[in-house]
Scaffold this motif. Structure first.
Motif, PDB file in Angstrom:
ATOM      1  N   SER A 110      16.883 -15.262  12.105  1.00 27.20           N
ATOM      2  CA  SER A 110      15.948 -14.265  12.625  1.00 27.20           C
ATOM      3  C   SER A 110      15.245 -13.534  11.485  1.00 27.20           C
ATOM      4  O   SER A 110      15.700 -13.550  10.337  1.00 27.20           O
ATOM      5  CB  SER A 110      16.698 -13.259  13.489  1.00 27.20           C
ATOM      6  N   ARG A 111      14.152 -12.884  11.826  1.00 27.82           N
ATOM      7  CA  ARG A 111      13.436 -12.077  10.829  1.00 27.82           C
ATOM      8  C   ARG A 111      14.356 -10.993  10.276  1.00 27.82           C
ATOM      9  O   ARG A 111      14.332 -10.694   9.083  1.00 27.82           O
ATOM     10  CB  ARG A 111      12.189 -11.467  11.458  1.00 27.82           C
ATOM     11  N   LYS A 112      15.174 -10.424  11.139  1.00 26.32           N
ATOM     12  CA  LYS A 112      16.116  -9.399  10.699  1.00 26.32           C
ATOM     13  C   LYS A 112      17.128  -9.999   9.718  1.00 26.32           C
ATOM     14  O   LYS A 112      17.472  -9.384   8.706  1.00 26.32           O
ATOM     15  CB  LYS A 112      16.831  -8.811  11.918  1.00 26.32           C
ATOM     16  N   GLY A 113      17.594 -11.208  10.003  1.00 28.11           N
ATOM     17  CA  GLY A 113      18.534 -11.887   9.111  1.00 28.11           C
ATOM     18  C   GLY A 113      17.904 -12.213   7.765  1.00 28.11           C
ATOM     19  O   GLY A 113      18.541 -12.080   6.714  1.00 28.11           O
ATOM     20  N   ILE A 114      16.631 -12.632   7.781  1.00 27.11           N
ATOM     21  CA  ILE A 114      15.909 -12.915   6.530  1.00 27.11           C
ATOM     22  C   ILE A 114      15.781 -11.621   5.722  1.00 27.11           C
ATOM     23  O   ILE A 114      16.021 -11.602   4.513  1.00 27.11           O
ATOM     24  CB  ILE A 114      14.512 -13.507   6.814  1.00 27.11           C
ATOM     25  N   ALA A 115      15.400 -10.529   6.388  1.00 28.52           N
ATOM     26  CA  ALA A 115      15.236  -9.243   5.706  1.00 28.52           C
ATOM     27  C   ALA A 115      16.568  -8.800   5.082  1.00 28.52           C
ATOM     28  O   ALA A 115      16.589  -8.296   3.949  1.00 28.52           O
ATOM     29  CB  ALA A 115      14.717  -8.186   6.675  1.00 28.52           C
ATOM     30  N   GLU A 116      17.657  -9.018   5.786  1.00 25.29           N
ATOM     31  CA  GLU A 116      18.978  -8.653   5.263  1.00 25.29           C
ATOM     32  C   GLU A 116      19.307  -9.467   4.014  1.00 25.29           C
ATOM     33  O   GLU A 116      19.827  -8.937   3.030  1.00 25.29           O
ATOM     34  CB  GLU A 116      20.019  -8.883   6.363  1.00 25.29           C
ATOM     35  N   ARG A 117      18.987 -10.733   4.028  1.00 25.59           N
ATOM     36  CA  ARG A 117      19.239 -11.582   2.856  1.00 25.59           C
ATOM     37  C   ARG A 117      18.373 -11.157   1.673  1.00 25.59           C
ATOM     38  O   ARG A 117      18.822 -11.182   0.533  1.00 25.59           O
ATOM     39  CB  ARG A 117      18.992 -13.044   3.201  1.00 25.59           C
ATOM     40  N   ILE A 118      17.143 -10.752   1.950  1.00 28.97           N
ATOM     41  CA  ILE A 118      16.263 -10.276   0.870  1.00 28.97           C
ATOM     42  C   ILE A 118      16.836  -9.012   0.248  1.00 28.97           C
ATOM     43  O   ILE A 118      16.832  -8.851  -0.966  1.00 28.97           O
ATOM     44  CB  ILE A 118      14.818 -10.059   1.391  1.00 28.97           C
ATOM     45  N   ARG A 119      17.331  -8.114   1.078  1.00 24.03           N
ATOM     46  CA  ARG A 119      17.911  -6.868   0.567  1.00 24.03           C
ATOM     47  C   ARG A 119      19.110  -7.125  -0.351  1.00 24.03           C
ATOM     48  O   ARG A 119      19.393  -6.345  -1.251  1.00 24.03           O
ATOM     49  CB  ARG A 119      18.328  -5.959   1.725  1.00 24.03           C
ATOM     50  N   ARG A 120      19.841  -8.222  -0.107  1.00 16.39           N
ATOM     51  CA  ARG A 120      21.029  -8.542  -0.923  1.00 16.39           C
ATOM     52  C   ARG A 120      20.694  -9.308  -2.204  1.00 16.39           C
ATOM     53  O   ARG A 120      21.566  -9.491  -3.048  1.00 16.39           O
ATOM     54  CB  ARG A 120      22.007  -9.358  -0.087  1.00 16.39           C
ATOM     55  N   LEU A 121      19.458  -9.772  -2.352  1.00 19.35           N
ATOM     56  CA  LEU A 121      19.099 -10.550  -3.541  1.00 19.35           C
ATOM     57  C   LEU A 121      19.192  -9.706  -4.808  1.00 19.35           C
ATOM     58  O   LEU A 121      18.904  -8.509  -4.787  1.00 19.35           O
ATOM     59  CB  LEU A 121      17.671 -11.099  -3.419  1.00 19.35           C
ATOM     60  N   GLN A 122      19.562 -10.368  -5.902  1.00 15.69           N
ATOM     61  CA  GLN A 122      19.640  -9.728  -7.208  1.00 15.69           C
ATOM     62  C   GLN A 122      19.004 -10.647  -8.243  1.00 15.69           C
ATOM     63  O   GLN A 122      19.012 -11.868  -8.075  1.00 15.69           O
ATOM     64  CB  GLN A 122      21.103  -9.476  -7.596  1.00 15.69           C
ATOM     65  N   PRO A 123      18.481 -10.083  -9.326  1.00 14.96           N
ATOM     66  CA  PRO A 123      17.951 -10.941 -10.400  1.00 14.96           C
ATOM     67  C   PRO A 123      19.072 -11.771 -11.025  1.00 14.96           C
ATOM     68  O   PRO A 123      20.228 -11.362 -11.022  1.00 14.96           O
ATOM     69  CB  PRO A 123      17.398  -9.946 -11.420  1.00 14.96           C
ATOM     70  N   THR A 124      18.700 -12.933 -11.544  1.00 13.33           N
ATOM     71  CA  THR A 124      19.671 -13.801 -12.196  1.00 13.33           C
ATOM     72  C   THR A 124      19.427 -13.772 -13.705  1.00 13.33           C
ATOM     73  O   THR A 124      18.505 -13.114 -14.186  1.00 13.33           O
ATOM     74  CB  THR A 124      19.522 -15.247 -11.698  1.00 13.33           C
ATOM     75  N   LEU A 125      20.216 -14.520 -14.437  1.00 15.19           N
ATOM     76  CA  LEU A 125      20.044 -14.625 -15.876  1.00 15.19           C
ATOM     77  C   LEU A 125      19.228 -15.861 -16.242  1.00 15.19           C
ATOM     78  O   LEU A 125      19.128 -16.217 -17.406  1.00 15.19           O
ATOM     79  CB  LEU A 125      21.412 -14.672 -16.566  1.00 15.19           C
ATOM     80  N   ALA A 126      18.650 -16.508 -15.263  1.00  7.75           N
ATOM     81  CA  ALA A 126      17.942 -17.768 -15.476  1.00  7.75           C
ATOM     82  C   ALA A 126      16.435 -17.559 -15.618  1.00  7.75           C
ATOM     83  O   ALA A 126      15.903 -16.496 -15.316  1.00  7.75           O
ATOM     84  CB  ALA A 126      18.210 -18.706 -14.311  1.00  7.75           C
ATOM     85  N   THR A 127      15.779 -18.615 -16.080  1.00  2.00           N
ATOM     86  CA  THR A 127      14.322 -18.661 -16.123  1.00  2.00           C
ATOM     87  C   THR A 127      13.845 -19.350 -14.845  1.00  2.00           C
ATOM     88  O   THR A 127      14.405 -20.368 -14.459  1.00  2.00           O
ATOM     89  CB  THR A 127      13.846 -19.481 -17.342  1.00  2.00           C
ATOM     90  N   ALA A 128      12.841 -18.813 -14.196  1.00  2.00           N
ATOM     91  CA  ALA A 128      12.332 -19.416 -12.961  1.00  2.00           C
ATOM     92  C   ALA A 128      11.603 -20.710 -13.272  1.00  2.00           C
ATOM     93  O   ALA A 128      10.863 -20.796 -14.245  1.00  2.00           O
ATOM     94  CB  ALA A 128      11.389 -18.451 -12.255  1.00  2.00           C
ATOM     95  N   ASP A 129      11.821 -21.708 -12.430  1.00  4.19           N
ATOM     96  CA  ASP A 129      11.084 -22.965 -12.523  1.00  4.19           C
ATOM     97  C   ASP A 129      10.151 -23.021 -11.314  1.00  4.19           C
ATOM     98  O   ASP A 129      10.470 -23.619 -10.290  1.00  4.19           O
ATOM     99  CB  ASP A 129      12.046 -24.151 -12.547  1.00  4.19           C
ATOM    100  N   MET A 130       9.010 -22.350 -11.434  1.00  4.97           N
ATOM    101  CA  MET A 130       8.082 -22.250 -10.313  1.00  4.97           C
ATOM    102  C   MET A 130       7.537 -23.603  -9.842  1.00  4.97           C
ATOM    103  O   MET A 130       7.442 -23.831  -8.642  1.00  4.97           O
ATOM    104  CB  MET A 130       6.930 -21.304 -10.647  1.00  4.97           C
ATOM    105  N   PRO A 131       7.177 -24.518 -10.752  1.00  2.84           N
ATOM    106  CA  PRO A 131       6.702 -25.820 -10.249  1.00  2.84           C
ATOM    107  C   PRO A 131       7.749 -26.520  -9.376  1.00  2.84           C
ATOM    108  O   PRO A 131       7.410 -27.068  -8.330  1.00  2.84           O
ATOM    109  CB  PRO A 131       6.423 -26.620 -11.526  1.00  2.84           C
ATOM    110  N   ALA A 132       9.015 -26.468  -9.772  1.00  2.00           N
ATOM    111  CA  ALA A 132      10.065 -27.108  -8.979  1.00  2.00           C
ATOM    112  C   ALA A 132      10.211 -26.425  -7.618  1.00  2.00           C
ATOM    113  O   ALA A 132      10.438 -27.090  -6.604  1.00  2.00           O
ATOM    114  CB  ALA A 132      11.391 -27.082  -9.733  1.00  2.00           C
ATOM    115  N   CYS A 133      10.066 -25.109  -7.596  1.00  4.48           N
ATOM    116  CA  CYS A 133      10.168 -24.377  -6.331  1.00  4.48           C
ATOM    117  C   CYS A 133       9.028 -24.743  -5.383  1.00  4.48           C
ATOM    118  O   CYS A 133       9.242 -24.975  -4.192  1.00  4.48           O
ATOM    119  CB  CYS A 133      10.185 -22.872  -6.590  1.00  4.48           C
ATOM    120  N   VAL A 134       7.826 -24.792  -5.919  1.00  4.17           N
ATOM    121  CA  VAL A 134       6.676 -25.146  -5.075  1.00  4.17           C
ATOM    122  C   VAL A 134       6.821 -26.573  -4.566  1.00  4.17           C
ATOM    123  O   VAL A 134       6.561 -26.858  -3.389  1.00  4.17           O
ATOM    124  CB  VAL A 134       5.355 -24.940  -5.849  1.00  4.17           C
TER     125      VAL A 134
END
Length: 181
Positions: A110-134
């Motif tokens: 649900s949208r509420k469940g997605i929002a809850e997961r976003i609230r729990r997100l934290q930065p990582t120690l990694a470098t983002a690989d945006m091309p791989a994500c897209v």
């Protein structure tokens, strides 16, 4: 006068036969009806939200963590989506990571469940690989009723994770987008 009645009956019979043939052709073609006029429900988009959780998002600007602004932007996007939209969440770190499912057969969060997961997100120690994500977002299966796919990237804009020198990768992403359009 009988001749006119017979002629009118013949015209009506011919029109009914033509409608029957058209109905059979449409049934054999198995069209995908996506209009709320026919189904009673409005089909939504397939929304994939990519949230940058790389190390650069942990820094502070004017005392406020950059990731807090990214998190709030992601929550705003979820809030603006329609109830009929199917939202999936991916974090961008050293590799794409689905925070919610990436297969259409699983139950929708649900949208509420997605929002809850976003609230729990934290930065990582990694470098983002945006091309791989897209690329992962483009390759992900879409649910059958989706009218379109919307890929939204929420990032701090730091150039390092975008891998701008990898022109062939971005070219292949562009070609995949053109094929999907």
């Amino acid at each position: 006068q009988r001749r006119r009645i017979w002629r009118l009956q013949d015209l009506i019979l011919m029109a009914l036969r033509a409608l029957a043939v058209a109905a059979i052709v449409l049934a054999l073609a198995r069209p995908q009806v996506r209009s709320s006029i026919f189904t009673g429900t409005s089909p939504g988009r397939d929304v994939i939200l990519i949230v940058d959780s790389s190390l650069s998002t942990a820094r502070k600007i004017d005392g406020a963590p950059v990731f807090d602004a990214i998190r709030q932007s992601a929550l705003d996007i979820v809030e603006r989506t329609a109830e009929s939209d199917r939202i999936r969440l991916m974090t961008a770190a050293s590799a794409p990571h689905w925070e919610t499912f990436d297969t259409p057969g699983e139950e929708t969060v649900s949208r509420k469940g997605i929002a809850e997961r976003i609230r729990r997100l934290q930065p990582t120690l990694a470098t983002a690989d945006m091309p791989a994500c897209v690329q992962a977002a483009l390759r992900a299966d879409s649910h059958d009723e989706a009218t379109s796919r919307l890929i939204v990237i929420v990032t701090d804009g730091v150039e390092h994770g975008w891998n701008l020198e990898a022109a062939p990768v971005w070219k292949s992403i562009g070609e995949a987008v053109e094929q999907a359009a």
